[in-house]
Design an enzyme around this catalytic site. Structure first.
Site: not given
Ligand SMILES: O=c1ccn([C@@H]2O[C@H](COP(=O)(O)O)[C@@H](O)[C@H]2O)c(=O)[nH]1
Length: 236
Positions: A68, A70
């Site tokens: 991410k 920026h």
């Molecule tokens: O908008 C976003 C962007 C990135 N993520 C990332 O995806 C995983 C989701 O993890 P879970 O444990 O399945 O909730 C995590 O690494 C976030 O940094 C996101 O959730 N939302």
């Protein structure tokens, strides 16, 4: 690759949100041939996990580097140029026009694909307003998707509930990658815009990102395979 061309199994991206490379490699070994696509984010990348990108690529796995980015344009372009050498398939940047333009410039001539993070799946309208935004989630996601498309970005990170509308706007040339995936009965945790795997695929997502529900499961392999079966069922 359009939605129809991606095999059901390859649509699951398991987030290796684990404390160190040893724990991540142990998880990859546990998941074995079942999982073909992994995501490396802050936790692992900043704990010495970047060399794992090349290691996984050498094993025939795909890697989504979720950094991410920026920053000012020059820094983003140079950072992305360095990242093109790591062997990742996807890299995230935040969906601000300067950043998107700089990231696309940085990946030129490589196979790295840039994903624009539209609005984080842990945000709702109130969170955006608290951060000073006038627009609500759906309007901001749409505006950022349109900007990303014009700037030549390769795909979008969005919540599954936005996938259907975004598909109509950006067509099939951009990949739609959706975190916020929760198998029925899983805890939402800090995610606010969630859907089950089957509903997310039916809504038009190309790839589903799942971390905690898999890596914290008692049987991660069985959980990943159940998600893949739900994906396959939603595609029939
Ligand atoms: O908008 C976003 C962007 C990135 N993520 C990332 O995806 C995983 C989701 O993890 P879970 O444990 O399945 O909730 C995590 O690494 C976030 O940094 C996101 O959730 N939302």
């Amino acid at each position: 690759m359009t939605q129809a061309e991606i095999a059901p199994r390859d649509r699951l991206i398991v987030g290796l949100d684990l404390p160190n490379p040893e724990a991540a490699e142990a998880m990859v070994n546990r998941l074995g041939d079942s999982v073909t696509f992994y995501k490396i984010g802050y936790r692992l990348a900043y704990a010495g996990g970047l060399p794992l990108v090349g290691k996984l690529a050498d094993q025939g796995k795909k890697v989504f580097l979720d950094l991410k980015l920026h920053d000012i344009g020059n820094t983003v372009t140079q950072g992305v140029q360095s990242i093109t050498k790591l062997g990742a398939t996807f890299l995230t940047v935040h969906a601000y026009p300067q950043t998107l333009k700089a990231a696309v410039e940085g990946r030129t001539g490589s196979s790295l694909r840039i994903l624009a993070v539209t609005v984080l799946t842990s945000y709702n309208d109130d969170d955006l307003h608290a951060a000073g935004y006038r627009l609500g989630v759906s309007e901001l996601v749409e505006a950022r998707a349109q900007q990303a498309q014009v700037l030549g970005v390769d795909g979008l990170v969005c919540a599954p509930e936005e996938a259907g509308n975004l598909r109509k706007i950006v067509g099939h040339q951009m990949n739609l990658v959706t975190p916020g995936i929760r198998p029925a009965g899983s805890a939402a945790g800090d995610q606010k815009r969630i859907m089950t795997p089957g509903r997310a695929i039916a809504a038009g997502a190309d790839y589903l990102v799942v971390a905690r529900p898999v890596v914290e499961a008692a049987d991660p392999k069985a959980t990943a395979e159940a998600i893949q079966a739900e994906i396959a069922q939603a595609l029939t």
